[in-house]
Design an enzyme around this catalytic site. Structure first.
Site, PDB file in Angstrom:
ATOM      1  N   ASN A  62       0.688  -1.059   0.327  1.00 42.40           N
ATOM      2  CA  ASN A  62       0.235  -0.556   0.253  1.00 42.40           C
ATOM      3  C   ASN A  62       0.886   0.746   0.249  1.00 42.40           C
ATOM      4  OD1 ASN A  62      -2.150   2.042   0.486  1.00 42.40           O
ATOM      5  ND2 ASN A  62      -2.521   1.587   2.350  1.00 42.40           N
ATOM      6  N   LYS A 121       0.608   4.131  -0.062  1.00 37.75           N
ATOM      7  CA  LYS A 121      -0.271   5.616   0.134  1.00 37.75           C
ATOM      8  C   LYS A 121      -0.406   6.744  -0.336  1.00 37.75           C
ATOM      9  CE  LYS A 121      -0.019   2.893   4.619  1.00 37.75           C
ATOM     10  NZ  LYS A 121      -0.041   3.071   6.384  1.00 37.75           N
ATOM     11  N   HIS A 155      -9.698   1.025   5.506  1.00 36.83           N
ATOM     12  CA  HIS A 155      -8.261   1.023   6.246  1.00 36.83           C
ATOM     13  C   HIS A 155      -7.710   2.211   7.374  1.00 36.83           C
ATOM     14  CE1 HIS A 155      -3.628   2.382   6.730  1.00 36.83           C
ATOM     15  NE2 HIS A 155      -3.438   1.340   5.737  1.00 36.83           N
ATOM     16  N   GLU A 203      -6.288   4.455   8.252  1.00 41.24           N
ATOM     17  CA  GLU A 203      -6.639   5.691   7.443  1.00 41.24           C
ATOM     18  C   GLU A 203      -7.604   6.171   7.304  1.00 41.24           C
ATOM     19  OE1 GLU A 203      -3.105   4.935   5.422  1.00 41.24           O
ATOM     20  OE2 GLU A 203      -2.267   4.796   7.509  1.00 41.24           O
ATOM     21  N   GLU A 241      -5.269  -4.843  10.821  1.00 42.03           N
ATOM     22  CA  GLU A 241      -4.198  -4.086  11.419  1.00 42.03           C
ATOM     23  C   GLU A 241      -4.358  -3.266  11.889  1.00 42.03           C
ATOM     24  OE1 GLU A 241      -2.231  -2.576   6.991  1.00 42.03           O
ATOM     25  OE2 GLU A 241      -4.106  -1.648   6.717  1.00 42.03           O
ATOM     26  N   GLY A 262       2.492   1.524  11.032  1.00 46.98           N
ATOM     27  CA  GLY A 262       3.710   3.070  10.322  1.00 46.98           C
ATOM     28  C   GLY A 262       4.422   3.512  12.059  1.00 46.98           C
ATOM     29  N   SER A 279       3.481  -2.199  10.584  1.00 49.31           N
ATOM     30  CA  SER A 279       4.792  -2.531  10.904  1.00 49.31           C
ATOM     31  C   SER A 279       5.745  -3.357  10.422  1.00 49.31           C
ATOM     32  CB  SER A 279       5.451  -2.366  11.519  1.00 49.31           C
ATOM     33  OG  SER A 279       4.839  -0.742  12.092  1.00 49.31           O
TER      34      SER A 279
HETATM   35  P1  13P Z   1       3.684   0.312   7.688  1.00 49.86           P
HETATM   36  O1  13P Z   1       3.460  -0.526   7.194  1.00 49.86           O
HETATM   37  O2  13P Z   1       4.020   1.380   7.335  1.00 49.86           O
HETATM   38  O3  13P Z   1       3.355   0.114   9.327  1.00 49.86           O
HETATM   39  O4  13P Z   1       1.980   0.208   7.388  1.00 49.86           O
HETATM   40  C1  13P Z   1       0.786  -0.563   6.673  1.00 49.86           C
HETATM   41  C2  13P Z   1      -0.495  -0.194   6.275  1.00 49.86           C
HETATM   42  O5  13P Z   1      -1.434   0.642   7.200  1.00 49.86           O
HETATM   43  C3  13P Z   1      -0.578  -1.096   5.329  1.00 49.86           C
HETATM   44  O6  13P Z   1      -1.825  -0.450   4.630  1.00 49.86           O
END
Ligand code: 13P
Length: 251
Positions: free
Chosen positions: A8, A10, A97, A99, A170, A176, A215
């Site tokens: 992803n 983003k 997701h 976010e 997740e 992150g 992560s």
């Molecule tokens: P990270 O791998 O940066 O923690 O993000 C995970 C994520 O949100 C994948 O959709």
């Protein structure tokens, strides 16, 4: 089912940067992708038309979208329809997701509509679920996952299959942050998601893929991908570089 190793990206990268990363990734994975793995990259909409053909040129690699609006076409300023994604070569899309839930305020009802609309349109859907740190501390992990799965899948109980649906667990506190969930936390959450999937989708739930995200890095991917009920990963930060993501794909 093959393990689904998903990236992803983003809201990162220009078109040129996305093309360069996809080109390098395609080189690193061509002829090296194990028969039991498939790869998905979800870039920003801006570069999908440029990046999708590079990815789909490699056997076992696919392009996907991070989001869409659940309507065929119409007066939805600023939104993108599933048909427009299919037109660009997308096979998959994410819904729910963290976010989008926590930054954009998307609620379970809208997320459920997206899963149903996306499947009907012909996209394979990845429903993302996961608890916040406050919910975990309050002992609500299972209640949160149950609600997100029930509402996210409410419209697809008759049509979701292991081929057109995956779920990504997740935990919000692991996204992150560099704070990956430990094996015990992943095992417990994935076992619960599996139980819930089997209850909601009696004939398909046992085979629907459950991805872990939060992560994931080259040095922990090998352990995570071999845990029970882990059928893939969804990677943010460590997917932005071809070298690091290819190490995860091949871990
Ligand atoms: P990270 O791998 O940066 O923690 O993000 C995970 C994520 O949100 C994948 O959709």
């Amino acid at each position: 089912m093959k393990k689904l190793m998903a990236a992803n990206w983003k809201m990162y990268k220009t078109v040129a940067e996305g093309v360069a990363t996809a080109t390098e990734l395609a080189k690193l994975l061509a002829d090296r992708l194990p028969a039991d793995r498939e790869v998905l990259v979800c870039p920003s909409f801006t570069m999908l038309s440029a990046v999708a053909p590079i990815l789909t040129g490699v056997e076992g690699c696919f392009a996907g979208a991070q989001n869409f609006y659940p309507a065929g076409q119409g007066a939805f300023t600023g939104e993108i329809a599933p048909e427009q994604l299919l037109d660009l070569g997308c096979a998959y899309a994410l819904a729910g997701h963290s976010e989008r839930r926590h930054v954009l305020g998307e609620e379970d009802g809208l997320i459920g509509k997206k899963v149903a609309f996306g499947l009907d349109a012909g996209l394979k859907m990845i429903l993302c679920v996961g608890e916040t740190i406050d919910e975990r501390r309050a002992g609500q992990v299972e209640a949160v996952l149950a609600r997100q799965l029930e509402m996210g899948l409410a419209g697809v109980l008759e049509k979701a299959t292991a081929a057109n649906l995956a779920v990504a667990y997740e935990p919000v506190w692991a996204i992150g942050t560099g704070e990956v969930a430990g094996p015990a936390e992943i095992l417990a959450a994935h076992a619960f998601v599996r139980e819930k999937l089997v209850a909601l989708l009696p004939s398909e739930g046992a085979a629907v893929r459950i991805l872990y995200g939060g992560s994931v890095k080259p040095d922990n991917a090998g352990t995570i991908i071999r845990l029970d009920n882990v059928d893939g990963v969804l990677v943010g930060g460590a997917s932005l570089k071809a070298d690091s993501f290819s190490q995860i794909v091949l871990a």
